[in-house]
Design a protein around this motif. Structure first.
Motif, PDB file in Angstrom:
ATOM      1  N   ALA A  59     -12.529   9.024  -0.333  1.00  0.00           N
ATOM      2  CA  ALA A  59     -12.841  10.380   0.127  1.00  0.00           C
ATOM      3  C   ALA A  59     -13.868  11.046  -0.764  1.00  0.00           C
ATOM      4  O   ALA A  59     -14.643  11.891  -0.296  1.00  0.00           O
ATOM      5  CB  ALA A  59     -11.553  11.199   0.171  1.00  0.00           C
ATOM      6  N   LYS A  60     -13.996  10.688  -2.061  1.00  0.00           N
ATOM      7  CA  LYS A  60     -14.948  11.284  -2.993  1.00  0.00           C
ATOM      8  C   LYS A  60     -16.129  10.364  -3.266  1.00  0.00           C
ATOM      9  O   LYS A  60     -16.894  10.586  -4.188  1.00  0.00           O
ATOM     10  CB  LYS A  60     -14.249  11.611  -4.308  1.00  0.00           C
ATOM     11  N   GLY A  61     -16.241   9.338  -2.455  1.00  0.00           N
ATOM     12  CA  GLY A  61     -17.412   8.481  -2.545  1.00  0.00           C
ATOM     13  C   GLY A  61     -17.318   7.411  -3.595  1.00  0.00           C
ATOM     14  O   GLY A  61     -18.320   6.743  -3.878  1.00  0.00           O
ATOM     15  N   VAL A  62     -16.203   7.202  -4.214  1.00  0.00           N
ATOM     16  CA  VAL A  62     -16.060   6.143  -5.215  1.00  0.00           C
ATOM     17  C   VAL A  62     -15.886   4.839  -4.478  1.00  0.00           C
ATOM     18  O   VAL A  62     -15.073   4.725  -3.549  1.00  0.00           O
ATOM     19  CB  VAL A  62     -14.844   6.407  -6.127  1.00  0.00           C
ATOM     20  N   MET A  63     -16.661   3.847  -4.859  1.00  0.00           N
ATOM     21  CA  MET A  63     -16.643   2.562  -4.204  1.00  0.00           C
ATOM     22  C   MET A  63     -15.554   1.689  -4.854  1.00  0.00           C
ATOM     23  O   MET A  63     -15.538   1.454  -6.059  1.00  0.00           O
ATOM     24  CB  MET A  63     -17.998   1.874  -4.314  1.00  0.00           C
ATOM     25  N   LEU A  64     -14.628   1.186  -4.012  1.00  0.00           N
ATOM     26  CA  LEU A  64     -13.504   0.372  -4.501  1.00  0.00           C
ATOM     27  C   LEU A  64     -13.483  -0.958  -3.796  1.00  0.00           C
ATOM     28  O   LEU A  64     -13.908  -1.084  -2.630  1.00  0.00           O
ATOM     29  CB  LEU A  64     -12.165   1.090  -4.248  1.00  0.00           C
ATOM     30  N   ASP A  65     -12.994  -1.940  -4.499  1.00  0.00           N
ATOM     31  CA  ASP A  65     -12.703  -3.245  -3.915  1.00  0.00           C
ATOM     32  C   ASP A  65     -11.186  -3.348  -3.758  1.00  0.00           C
ATOM     33  O   ASP A  65     -10.439  -3.334  -4.743  1.00  0.00           O
ATOM     34  CB  ASP A  65     -13.216  -4.362  -4.817  1.00  0.00           C
ATOM     35  N   VAL A  66     -10.721  -3.460  -2.509  1.00  0.00           N
ATOM     36  CA  VAL A  66      -9.285  -3.463  -2.209  1.00  0.00           C
ATOM     37  C   VAL A  66      -8.921  -4.779  -1.559  1.00  0.00           C
ATOM     38  O   VAL A  66      -9.632  -5.234  -0.641  1.00  0.00           O
ATOM     39  CB  VAL A  66      -8.890  -2.276  -1.297  1.00  0.00           C
ATOM     40  N   VAL A  67      -7.832  -5.366  -2.023  1.00  0.00           N
ATOM     41  CA  VAL A  67      -7.327  -6.616  -1.451  1.00  0.00           C
ATOM     42  C   VAL A  67      -5.883  -6.381  -1.018  1.00  0.00           C
ATOM     43  O   VAL A  67      -5.039  -5.911  -1.792  1.00  0.00           O
ATOM     44  CB  VAL A  67      -7.393  -7.769  -2.471  1.00  0.00           C
ATOM     45  N   GLY A  68      -5.614  -6.721   0.252  1.00  0.00           N
ATOM     46  CA  GLY A  68      -4.265  -6.583   0.789  1.00  0.00           C
ATOM     47  C   GLY A  68      -3.828  -7.868   1.451  1.00  0.00           C
ATOM     48  O   GLY A  68      -4.644  -8.733   1.799  1.00  0.00           O
ATOM     49  N   VAL A  69      -2.530  -8.037   1.636  1.00  0.00           N
ATOM     50  CA  VAL A  69      -1.962  -9.218   2.280  1.00  0.00           C
ATOM     51  C   VAL A  69      -1.062  -8.735   3.395  1.00  0.00           C
ATOM     52  O   VAL A  69      -0.162  -7.907   3.181  1.00  0.00           O
ATOM     53  CB  VAL A  69      -1.169 -10.093   1.291  1.00  0.00           C
ATOM     54  N   CYS A  70      -1.324  -9.279   4.617  1.00  0.00           N
ATOM     55  CA  CYS A  70      -0.481  -8.920   5.755  1.00  0.00           C
ATOM     56  C   CYS A  70       0.080 -10.175   6.383  1.00  0.00           C
ATOM     57  O   CYS A  70      -0.542 -11.250   6.315  1.00  0.00           O
ATOM     58  CB  CYS A  70      -1.262  -8.088   6.764  1.00  0.00           C
ATOM     59  N   GLN A  71       1.263 -10.052   6.968  1.00  0.00           N
ATOM     60  CA  GLN A  71       1.919 -11.149   7.673  1.00  0.00           C
ATOM     61  C   GLN A  71       2.128 -10.716   9.114  1.00  0.00           C
ATOM     62  O   GLN A  71       2.767  -9.691   9.376  1.00  0.00           O
ATOM     63  CB  GLN A  71       3.257 -11.500   7.002  1.00  0.00           C
ATOM     64  N   VAL A  72       1.554 -11.527  10.056  1.00  0.00           N
ATOM     65  CA  VAL A  72       1.615 -11.188  11.479  1.00  0.00           C
ATOM     66  C   VAL A  72       2.129 -12.396  12.250  1.00  0.00           C
ATOM     67  O   VAL A  72       2.101 -13.538  11.755  1.00  0.00           O
ATOM     68  CB  VAL A  72       0.234 -10.765  12.014  1.00  0.00           C
ATOM     69  N   LYS A  73       2.646 -12.156  13.432  1.00  0.00           N
ATOM     70  CA  LYS A  73       3.117 -13.202  14.327  1.00  0.00           C
ATOM     71  C   LYS A  73       3.129 -12.660  15.744  1.00  0.00           C
ATOM     72  O   LYS A  73       3.082 -11.446  15.961  1.00  0.00           O
ATOM     73  CB  LYS A  73       4.518 -13.668  13.935  1.00  0.00           C
ATOM     74  N   VAL A  74       3.165 -13.606  16.713  1.00  0.00           N
ATOM     75  CA  VAL A  74       3.326 -13.202  18.113  1.00  0.00           C
ATOM     76  C   VAL A  74       4.748 -12.695  18.283  1.00  0.00           C
ATOM     77  O   VAL A  74       5.702 -13.346  17.868  1.00  0.00           O
ATOM     78  CB  VAL A  74       3.040 -14.384  19.049  1.00  0.00           C
ATOM     79  N   SER A  75       4.912 -11.541  18.869  1.00  0.00           N
ATOM     80  CA  SER A  75       6.232 -10.939  19.035  1.00  0.00           C
ATOM     81  C   SER A  75       7.004 -11.706  20.093  1.00  0.00           C
ATOM     82  O   SER A  75       6.679 -11.640  21.283  1.00  0.00           O
ATOM     83  CB  SER A  75       6.094  -9.457  19.421  1.00  0.00           C
ATOM     84  N   GLY A  76       8.015 -12.470  19.674  1.00  0.00           N
ATOM     85  CA  GLY A  76       8.828 -13.223  20.625  1.00  0.00           C
ATOM     86  C   GLY A  76      10.053 -12.465  21.079  1.00  0.00           C
ATOM     87  O   GLY A  76      10.498 -12.597  22.230  1.00  0.00           O
ATOM     88  N   ILE A 165      -6.581  -3.272  -6.622  1.00  0.00           N
ATOM     89  CA  ILE A 165      -7.595  -2.228  -6.438  1.00  0.00           C
ATOM     90  C   ILE A 165      -8.511  -2.274  -7.647  1.00  0.00           C
ATOM     91  O   ILE A 165      -8.035  -2.225  -8.787  1.00  0.00           O
ATOM     92  CB  ILE A 165      -6.952  -0.832  -6.326  1.00  0.00           C
ATOM     93  N   SER A 166      -9.814  -2.366  -7.416  1.00  0.00           N
ATOM     94  CA  SER A 166     -10.771  -2.427  -8.533  1.00  0.00           C
ATOM     95  C   SER A 166     -12.095  -1.791  -8.081  1.00  0.00           C
ATOM     96  O   SER A 166     -12.277  -1.519  -6.903  1.00  0.00           O
ATOM     97  CB  SER A 166     -10.981  -3.884  -8.961  1.00  0.00           C
ATOM     98  N   ASP A 167     -12.961  -1.551  -9.090  1.00  0.00           N
ATOM     99  CA  ASP A 167     -14.298  -1.023  -8.801  1.00  0.00           C
ATOM    100  C   ASP A 167     -15.275  -1.596  -9.805  1.00  0.00           C
ATOM    101  O   ASP A 167     -14.875  -2.062 -10.874  1.00  0.00           O
ATOM    102  CB  ASP A 167     -14.289   0.505  -8.840  1.00  0.00           C
ATOM    103  N   ALA A 168     -16.552  -1.540  -9.461  1.00  0.00           N
ATOM    104  CA  ALA A 168     -17.594  -2.103 -10.331  1.00  0.00           C
ATOM    105  C   ALA A 168     -18.066  -1.141 -11.391  1.00  0.00           C
ATOM    106  O   ALA A 168     -18.719  -1.542 -12.347  1.00  0.00           O
ATOM    107  CB  ALA A 168     -18.776  -2.566  -9.483  1.00  0.00           C
ATOM    108  N   GLU A 169     -17.797   0.139 -11.292  1.00  0.00           N
ATOM    109  CA  GLU A 169     -18.289   1.142 -12.224  1.00  0.00           C
ATOM    110  C   GLU A 169     -17.306   1.440 -13.348  1.00  0.00           C
ATOM    111  O   GLU A 169     -17.605   2.240 -14.228  1.00  0.00           O
ATOM    112  CB  GLU A 169     -18.587   2.441 -11.452  1.00  0.00           C
ATOM    113  N   GLY A 170     -16.128   0.876 -13.373  1.00  0.00           N
ATOM    114  CA  GLY A 170     -15.150   1.122 -14.428  1.00  0.00           C
ATOM    115  C   GLY A 170     -14.320   2.371 -14.240  1.00  0.00           C
ATOM    116  O   GLY A 170     -13.687   2.857 -15.185  1.00  0.00           O
ATOM    117  N   TYR A 171     -14.378   2.916 -13.013  1.00  0.00           N
ATOM    118  CA  TYR A 171     -13.615   4.137 -12.764  1.00  0.00           C
ATOM    119  C   TYR A 171     -12.113   3.859 -12.875  1.00  0.00           C
ATOM    120  O   TYR A 171     -11.365   4.645 -13.472  1.00  0.00           O
ATOM    121  CB  TYR A 171     -13.981   4.688 -11.374  1.00  0.00           C
ATOM    122  N   MET A 172     -11.706   2.783 -12.344  1.00  0.00           N
ATOM    123  CA  MET A 172     -10.282   2.454 -12.386  1.00  0.00           C
ATOM    124  C   MET A 172      -9.825   2.181 -13.818  1.00  0.00           C
ATOM    125  O   MET A 172      -8.719   2.553 -14.212  1.00  0.00           O
ATOM    126  CB  MET A 172     -10.004   1.233 -11.508  1.00  0.00           C
TER     127      MET A 172
END
Length: 512
Positions: A59-76, A165-172
């Motif tokens: 929201a304040k323009g800080v560039m972040l690198d975010v990695v998430g893991v999701c688990q999905v399947k066909v709803s049986g 969550i990480s960034d290239a500018e060292g903000y984190m």
């Protein structure tokens, strides 16, 4: 004609026939006719997909690198209002429209693109601090936003988590340093604030541990004491059993010894009774003798005392007669003497009368004393005689018991002789043989040498002279002495039963 198709529970079978709606079956088997129907399989397995968002603006323009893991399947399946699982045919049909005939990578790339778009959209509405502070809220927002799109593809999101969550500018990093310093400061303050409380708690815990150790030692000591008591009780039971067995053995031995002691005591009692009877007789005789002697002595002493008392009484009477004569003489003198000598004569008479009365009283007192002494002597003699009588009775009883015991022993010996017959006689003969041998050998103690004189056959034939004859005579003498004690004897004598034989043999002779 057709095929039977079998599917595991992780796959759905979709059977399609011409002009009809497709039939869906999860797992199991189904029959597919040739040329009239076809069957497709749709995997319902869970798939794990990595979702990466590089250089995503917040929201304040800080560039972040975010990695998430999701688990999905066909709803049986899905739950109804009663939380009962129902087969979700709509979701399976939607997934079949999108993914039947497609590879697994195609499904994963479609899901990854959809989730990354929603992840970037949520990052654009949050600040770095909000994302860093509450990752769960970020993951919930992404899951809710992507749920509808996943449903339209026939999929359901089982889970979604934000892994990094990480960034290239060292903000984190700066944010982390600030947070780290705040945490360190809070920790230092907490350490300083609670140091005294920690020390106090340490002391309390030390006290509790000491009390616990003491209590454990006390319980250990009590347990050891109980163990010792149990061991002592077991040992006592074992010792009691052993003591009972030993006591039973000792009791049996004591019973046998008691029988022997009772028999011996009975013999001693009989012997004592005999001695007592004899002693009683002796005591009676001695008592009678003492009583006679004492009575004689007392009578003689009493007679002597009476004679002395009579002599003293005669002397007193003589003195009284002399006093009477003197009184008569004084009276004559008084008549003859003038009135001037009357007073002197009366005084002299009174004095002489007084002395005579004193002598009479002394004589009576001496008589009484001698009588008392005689009575004491008589009583002493009676007591001495009674003591001697009791002693004599005791000695007589002992002697009587002794005689009875001896008589009982003689009776038992006679019974033994009668029971065992010749064996008992031989035992008695053997008892006296050492004494006989001693008396026979005593005259030879001072003998230096023995010379045998005689004539007849030579030594060794049992007749005539020589050492053999002497020894044979000595043996016959000893046998005759033993026979005198036992009533019969076996004598070494020539046996003339065989013709022309002078062989020595033992013959039994009765001695009466």
């Amino acid at each position: 004609m057709g095929n039977v198709v079998v599917a595991p529970p992780s796959h759905a079978l979709i059977v399609t026939k011409g002009g009809r709606e497709s039939r869906i079956q999860i797992g199991g088997r189904t029959f597919v006719p040739w040329l009239l129907a076809r069957c497709d399989k749709l995997s319902l397995e869970l798939r794990t997909i990595r979702v990466e968002s590089r250089s995503s603006a917040t929201a304040k323009g800080v560039m972040l690198d975010v990695v998430g893991v999701c688990q999905v399947k066909v709803s049986g399946y899905k739950e109804d209002d009663q939380r009962v699982l129902q087969q979700d045919d709509n979701a399976i049909r939607l997934a079949a429209q999108h993914f039947i005939g497609a590879t697994g990578d195609y499904l994963e790339s479609a899901v990854q693109a959809t989730m990354e778009g929603h992840q970037r959209a949520i990052l654009g509405t949050l600040t770095v601090e909000e994302v860093y502070r509450d990752r769960n809220a970020f993951a919930d927002q992404v899951r809710r936003l992507a749920a509808d799109d996943m449903r339209c593809m026939g999929l359901e999101i089982v889970s979604y988590t934000l892994t990094s969550i990480s960034d290239a500018e060292g903000y984190m990093d700066s944010l982390g340093v600030t947070q780290t310093q705040q945490v360190k400061r809070t920790a230092e303050e907490g350490r300083a604030l609670h140091q005294a409380e920690a020390q106090m708690r340490k002391e309390q815990e030390l006290l509790k541990s000491t009390l616990a150790v003491n209590e454990a030692k006390q319980k250990s000591a009590e347990s050891a004491a109980q163990l010792a008591l149990a061991q002592a009780a077991n040992a006592a039971q074992v010792n009691m059993a052993q003591a009972r067995a030993e006591n039973a053995r000792k009791l049996e031995e004591a019973t046998l010894r008691q029988k022997v002691v009772v028999a011996e005591a009975e013999q001693q009692r009989l012997k004592a009774e005999a001695d007592v009877k004899v002693q009683e007789q002796r005591s009676a005789l001695h008592k009678m003798k003492i009583e006679v002697d004492a009575e004689a002595e007392a009578s003689a002493a009493l007679i002597r005392e009476r004679k002395d008392a009579q002599a003293r009484r005669i002397q007193v009477e003589k003195e009284q007669a002399n006093v009477l004569v003197e009184k008569q003489r004084v009276e004559a003198e008084r008549v003859r003497v003038s009135a001037t000598a009357h007073m002197n004569a009366e005084a002299l008479l009174v004095e002489q009368t007084k002395h005579a009365e004193i002598r009479r009283i002394q004589a009576e007192a001496a008589l009484v004393e001698k009588t008392k002494e005689a009575e004491g002597l008589r009583l002493f003699a009676a007591a001495e005689a009674e003591a001697l009588r009791a002693k004599g009775l005791a000695e007589a009883a002992i002697l009587r018991a002794k005689m009875e015991v001896e008589m009982e022993e003689l009776r038992q010996t006679a019974a033994a002789y009668e029971m065992y017959g010749e064996s008992a006689l031989r035992m008695e003969a053997l008892k006296v043989m050492p004494l006989v041998a001693e008396h026979l050998a005593k005259p030879l103690e001072n003998t230096d040498k023995i010379v045998f004189l005689g004539s007849g056959a030579g030594a060794g034939d049992g007749q005539g002279g020589g050492p053999s004859a002497f020894i044979a005579d000595q043996l016959r003498s000893m046998q005759l002495i033993g026979g005198a004690l036992t009533g019969y004897a076996e004598v070494l004598a020539p046996d003339h039963s065989a013709s022309g034989s002078n062989k020595l043999s033992y013959r039994r002779l009765s001695i009466s």
